[in-house]
Enzyme design. Structure first.
Site, PDB file in Angstrom:
ATOM      1  N   GLU A 233     -17.855  17.977   5.564  1.00  0.00           N
ATOM      2  CA  GLU A 233     -17.257  18.820   4.502  1.00  0.00           C
ATOM      3  C   GLU A 233     -17.957  18.740   3.162  1.00  0.00           C
ATOM      4  O   GLU A 233     -18.111  19.611   2.450  1.00  0.00           O
ATOM      5  CB  GLU A 233     -15.716  18.121   4.341  1.00  0.00           C
TER       6      GLU A 233
ATOM      7  N   VAL B  33      -2.488  -7.202  -4.154  1.00  0.00           N
ATOM      8  CA  VAL B  33      -1.971  -8.255  -3.327  1.00  0.00           C
ATOM      9  C   VAL B  33      -3.310  -9.029  -2.833  1.00  0.00           C
ATOM     10  O   VAL B  33      -4.265  -8.438  -2.396  1.00  0.00           O
ATOM     11  CB  VAL B  33      -1.335  -7.669  -1.805  1.00  0.00           C
TER      12      VAL B  33
ATOM     13  N   GLY C  25       0.814  -1.146  -0.262  1.00  0.00           N
ATOM     14  CA  GLY C  25      -0.017   0.197  -0.072  1.00  0.00           C
ATOM     15  C   GLY C  25       0.826   1.418   0.068  1.00  0.00           C
ATOM     16  O   GLY C  25       1.864   1.485   0.905  1.00  0.00           O
TER      17      GLY C  25
ATOM     18  N   GLY D 211      -0.377   4.567   0.664  1.00  0.00           N
ATOM     19  CA  GLY D 211      -1.101   5.517   1.179  1.00  0.00           C
ATOM     20  C   GLY D 211      -0.124   6.245   2.085  1.00  0.00           C
ATOM     21  O   GLY D 211       1.304   6.119   2.080  1.00  0.00           O
ATOM     22  N   PHE D 212      -0.669   6.793   3.000  1.00  0.00           N
ATOM     23  CA  PHE D 212       0.036   7.758   3.795  1.00  0.00           C
ATOM     24  C   PHE D 212       1.079   6.845   4.575  1.00  0.00           C
ATOM     25  O   PHE D 212       2.192   7.214   4.920  1.00  0.00           O
ATOM     26  CB  PHE D 212      -1.044   8.413   5.039  1.00  0.00           C
ATOM     27  N   GLY D 213       0.666   5.915   5.184  1.00  0.00           N
ATOM     28  CA  GLY D 213       1.698   4.960   6.040  1.00  0.00           C
ATOM     29  C   GLY D 213       2.643   4.154   5.067  1.00  0.00           C
ATOM     30  O   GLY D 213       3.735   4.427   5.321  1.00  0.00           O
TER      31      GLY D 213
ATOM     32  N   ASP E  21      -4.473   2.959   8.666  1.00  0.00           N
ATOM     33  CA  ASP E  21      -5.969   2.480   8.932  1.00  0.00           C
ATOM     34  C   ASP E  21      -6.096   1.051   9.078  1.00  0.00           C
ATOM     35  O   ASP E  21      -7.324   0.391   9.742  1.00  0.00           O
ATOM     36  CB  ASP E  21      -6.772   2.845   7.486  1.00  0.00           C
TER      37      ASP E  21
ATOM     38  N   ALA F 220      -4.700  10.337   8.816  1.00  0.00           N
ATOM     39  CA  ALA F 220      -3.570  10.608   8.120  1.00  0.00           C
ATOM     40  C   ALA F 220      -2.107  10.316   9.169  1.00  0.00           C
ATOM     41  O   ALA F 220      -1.197   9.895   8.987  1.00  0.00           O
ATOM     42  CB  ALA F 220      -3.502  11.517   7.224  1.00  0.00           C
TER      43      ALA F 220
HETATM   44  C1  LIG Z   1     -12.730  11.023   2.289  1.00  0.00           C
HETATM   45  C2  LIG Z   1     -11.617  11.017   3.453  1.00  0.00           C
HETATM   46  C3  LIG Z   1     -11.229  12.375   3.987  1.00  0.00           C
HETATM   47  C4  LIG Z   1     -10.147  12.171   5.172  1.00  0.00           C
HETATM   48  N1  LIG Z   1     -10.003  13.249   5.811  1.00  0.00           N
HETATM   49  C5  LIG Z   1      -8.929  13.533   6.766  1.00  0.00           C
HETATM   50  C6  LIG Z   1      -8.467  14.459   7.075  1.00  0.00           C
HETATM   51  O1  LIG Z   1      -8.894  15.645   6.843  1.00  0.00           O
HETATM   52  N2  LIG Z   1      -7.424  14.250   8.176  1.00  0.00           N
HETATM   53  C7  LIG Z   1      -6.877  13.055   8.414  1.00  0.00           C
HETATM   54  O2  LIG Z   1      -5.922  12.977   9.245  1.00  0.00           O
HETATM   55  N3  LIG Z   1      -7.435  11.916   7.914  1.00  0.00           N
HETATM   56  C8  LIG Z   1      -8.488  11.849   6.761  1.00  0.00           C
HETATM   57  N4  LIG Z   1      -8.720  10.861   6.479  1.00  0.00           N
HETATM   58  C9  LIG Z   1      -8.058   9.275   6.830  1.00  0.00           C
HETATM   59  C10 LIG Z   1      -7.004   9.367   6.236  1.00  0.00           C
HETATM   60  O3  LIG Z   1      -7.066   9.899   4.809  1.00  0.00           O
HETATM   61  C11 LIG Z   1      -6.532   7.901   6.358  1.00  0.00           C
HETATM   62  O4  LIG Z   1      -6.576   7.640   7.751  1.00  0.00           O
HETATM   63  C12 LIG Z   1      -5.205   7.602   5.894  1.00  0.00           C
HETATM   64  O5  LIG Z   1      -5.298   7.501   4.296  1.00  0.00           O
HETATM   65  C13 LIG Z   1      -4.707   6.041   6.056  1.00  0.00           C
HETATM   66  O6  LIG Z   1      -3.680   5.816   5.620  1.00  0.00           O
HETATM   67  P1  LIG Z   1      -3.003   4.393   5.084  1.00  0.00           P
HETATM   68  O7  LIG Z   1      -1.733   4.483   4.408  1.00  0.00           O
HETATM   69  O8  LIG Z   1      -3.369   3.504   6.473  1.00  0.00           O
HETATM   70  O9  LIG Z   1      -4.083   3.876   4.129  1.00  0.00           O
HETATM   71  P2  LIG Z   1      -4.628   4.466   2.790  1.00  0.00           P
HETATM   72  O10 LIG Z   1      -4.261   5.966   2.481  1.00  0.00           O
HETATM   73  O11 LIG Z   1      -5.847   4.217   2.260  1.00  0.00           O
HETATM   74  O12 LIG Z   1      -3.699   3.572   1.595  1.00  0.00           O
HETATM   75  C14 LIG Z   1      -4.030   2.390   1.382  1.00  0.00           C
HETATM   76  C15 LIG Z   1      -3.349   1.821  -0.013  1.00  0.00           C
HETATM   77  O13 LIG Z   1      -3.247   0.469  -0.056  1.00  0.00           O
HETATM   78  C16 LIG Z   1      -3.699   0.121  -1.273  1.00  0.00           C
HETATM   79  N5  LIG Z   1      -3.974  -1.377  -1.302  1.00  0.00           N
HETATM   80  C17 LIG Z   1      -5.105  -1.549  -0.544  1.00  0.00           C
HETATM   81  N6  LIG Z   1      -5.374  -3.006  -0.718  1.00  0.00           N
HETATM   82  C18 LIG Z   1      -4.541  -3.269  -1.563  1.00  0.00           C
HETATM   83  C19 LIG Z   1      -4.145  -4.563  -2.323  1.00  0.00           C
HETATM   84  N7  LIG Z   1      -4.924  -5.824  -1.992  1.00  0.00           N
HETATM   85  N8  LIG Z   1      -3.224  -4.623  -3.170  1.00  0.00           N
HETATM   86  C20 LIG Z   1      -2.578  -3.521  -3.452  1.00  0.00           C
HETATM   87  N9  LIG Z   1      -2.473  -2.328  -2.910  1.00  0.00           N
HETATM   88  C21 LIG Z   1      -3.872  -2.319  -1.988  1.00  0.00           C
HETATM   89  C22 LIG Z   1      -4.717   1.307  -1.793  1.00  0.00           C
HETATM   90  O14 LIG Z   1      -4.780   1.337  -3.200  1.00  0.00           O
HETATM   91  C23 LIG Z   1      -4.218   2.423  -0.940  1.00  0.00           C
HETATM   92  O15 LIG Z   1      -3.123   3.304  -1.902  1.00  0.00           O
HETATM   93  C24 LIG Z   1      -9.809  10.996   5.450  1.00  0.00           C
HETATM   94  C25 LIG Z   1     -10.211   9.756   4.717  1.00  0.00           C
HETATM   95  C26 LIG Z   1     -11.072   9.783   3.618  1.00  0.00           C
HETATM   96  C27 LIG Z   1     -11.335   8.522   2.927  1.00  0.00           C
END
Ligand SMILES: Cc1cc2nc3c(=O)[nH]c(=O)nc-3n(C[C@H](O)[C@H](O)[C@H](O)COP(=O)(O)OP(=O)(O)OC[C@H]3O[C@@H](n4cnc5c(N)ncnc54)[C@H](O)[C@@H]3O)c2cc1C
Length: 467
Positions: free
Chosen positions: A204, A101, A33, A35-37, A335, A353
């Site tokens: 929002e 994955v 993934g 994402g932010f993490g 997350d 995030a």
């Molecule tokens: C609409 C919205 C608004 C938000 N606003 C805020 C905010 O204002 N402030 C704040 O702090 N947080 C906010 N959040 C929450 C924040 O965005 C999440 O907490 C953060 O993105 C989590 O990061 P992560 O890396 O855990 O997961 P994610 O950022 O969701 O990244 C997960 C990644 O894994 C990839 N992935 C998933 N499954 C698979 C797989 N099987 N195979 C390959 N790739 C895969 C996805 O494509 C994605 O790129 C918001 C969330 C949403 C949905």
């Protein structure tokens, strides 16, 4: 929102001359993934003596906090996304793989991986390809949780991905086009926009849609009766913005109501259909636009397929150093993981995030500790506060040990923070220009309908439902 600093294109991962040697005997790390993490973990591991494979089903990182701006035609999709390769591509020890994955074999230390084909995911059999790992960081995020409400998954619009945001924008703009000048559509729900969930995302979206409706009349020559258009925000609790303090909640409530948003608290949605939402008390609201901001779950994602998960929303349980119990080479973050704010606390980190970034950095550092043969360290979450915007010049920013900023001050704090932490210099510049222009001129962003295949309207001349 809180502190969401993540690596970006202007802060490219660079490898000095004579960087790490990456051969077959080097510690193999898979990050699931981008994402932010995942990106935060990759940044820590860049130019270190490990080989990193970063896997994502999309070739870009999504700045989720601004998805609602894309959905309500404030920003373009490309303004809130950034190619993963442009973030980590210059680090010679990091390889990006585009694909999904499909499973994790913890004993064998293998990630099952389906390459992404042209426009579809080849996920027929698990482990067609596999990626071996010495350490794995699971940062696959979450998905929308529809709580089994009949019709919700089929007919409501979630807002979790860039595709969701684009689809929603197209749908809203099509509704306005269809309703233009036709009074009948005011009663059939075409001009009713119902948002389920009164957390930051729901607030929002509600604030932004009501501004979009005003703009459509004032600037775009739409002729529908604005007084007949409804923006309805529904939540089962008796307050909005659950994580915020009372004064911030009250401010959000009064601001939304002043801006003609109908806030319905303490009401549960019982079903959603193609043309209406039904509440538990039997009220039926005609609408063709149900927007789902009702929460997320990890159940159904790859992270919930191994290890112990939380009953509430499927988050993967981890120990104090963010390792999955019983699988010492596997970390889970963001997350996807249920982590404590500190080792001596029972409080679970929120799905934000800033949590994903901090836990990503921590997991990256723990992988390096494993490589060096030193003990892993516990995770401590540093709370930087939360923010939510309600619309133009209206936001709340709740700092951990400070005052609550509201109104213009809160909005400026929110604006500055998002700008600073948006990924990529180009994106920052575009967002700054767009927002400043909108602010000064009261016009809005890209109110364009793009990416629709075939006819926009069905044989009756009506909008198609989502599925
Ligand atoms: C609409 C919205 C608004 C938000 N606003 C805020 C905010 O204002 N402030 C704040 O702090 N947080 C906010 N959040 C929450 C924040 O965005 C999440 O907490 C953060 O993105 C989590 O990061 P992560 O890396 O855990 O997961 P994610 O950022 O969701 O990244 C997960 C990644 O894994 C990839 N992935 C998933 N499954 C698979 C797989 N099987 N195979 C390959 N790739 C895969 C996805 O494509 C994605 O790129 C918001 C969330 C949403 C949905």
């Amino acid at each position: 929102m809180g502190d969401v600093s993540i690596p970006d294109g202007s802060d490219q991962v660079q490898c000095p001359q004579g960087g790490p040697v990456t051969n077959g005997s080097t510690h193999q790390v898979v990050i699931l993934g981008a994402g932010f993490g995942g990106i935060a973990a990759a940044k820590v591991l860049a130019n270190q003596p490990v080989v990193v494979t970063l896997v994502d089903q999309r070739n870009y990182h999504t700045f989720q906090p601004l998805l609602y701006e894309v959905a309500t035609a404030g920003l373009e999709a490309g303004d809130v996304a950034y190619p993963v390769r442009a973030i980590v591509g210059r680090a010679p020890n990091i390889h990006f793989r585009l694909g999904t994955v499909t499973g994790i074999q913890r004993q064998e230390r293998v990630v099952c991986f389906a390459e992404r084909g042209l426009g579809h995911i080849a996920n027929s059999e698990p482990c067609v390809n596999d990626l071996p790992f010495d350490s794995l960081i699971v940062s696959s995020g979450a998905v929308a949780n529809f709580f089994g409400i009949p019709g919700a998954e089929e007919f409501a619009h979630p807002l979790y991905t860039l595709d969701d945001a684009r689809n929603l924008r197209n749908h809203i703009l099509l509704c306005l086009e269809e309703a233009d000048g036709q009074r009948a559509h005011a009663s059939d729900g075409t001009l009713n926009f119902v948002i389920v969930g009164g957390g930051p995302t729901g607030v929002e979206v509600a604030g932004a849609i009501t501004e979009l409706l005003d703009m459509a009349i004032a600037r775009d020559g739409f002729r529908f009766d604005r007084s007949k258009a409804r923006v309805v925000l529904i939540d089962g609790q008796d307050h909005l913005l659950a994580p915020f303090l009372r004064s911030a909640r009250n401010y959000a409530m009064s601001t939304l109501r002043n801006r003609r948003v109908e806030v319905r608290l303490g009401e549960m949605v019982s079903s959603i259909g193609p043309g209406s939402i039904e509440l538990a008390d039997g009220t039926v609201i005609p609408t063709r636009t149900a927007i789902w901001a009702g929460g997320v779950t990890v159940l159904g994602t790859v992270a919930s397929t191994f290890g112990a998960v939380s009953c509430r929303n499927g988050r993967l349980r981890v120990d104090h150093s963010l390792r999955v119990p019983g699988a010492e080479a596997i970390f889970a973050i963001g997350d996807a993981a249920e982590m404590r704010v500190s080792p001596d606390s029972d409080d679970v980190c929120p799905q934000l995030a800033q949590v994903a970034i901090q836990s990503g950095r921590h997991a990256g550092a723990q992988v390096l500790a494993l490589v060096d043969g030193i003990p892993t360290a516990p995770f401590f979450f540093d709370d930087r506060g939360i923010m939510a915007t309600i619309g133009r010049r209206a936001a709340v920013a709740q700092l951990p040990r400070g005052p609550i900023l509201k109104g213009t001050l809160g909005w400026l704090a929110w604006f500055a923070l998002h700008l600073v932490y948006l990924v990529g210099f180009r994106n920052r510049l575009v967002v700054l220009v767009n927002w400043t222009w909108r602010y000064l001129s009261w016009t809005s962003g890209p109110r364009v309908i793009v990416g629709l295949r075939g006819s926009n309207f069905d044989s009756n001349g009506s909008l198609p439902v989502r599925k």
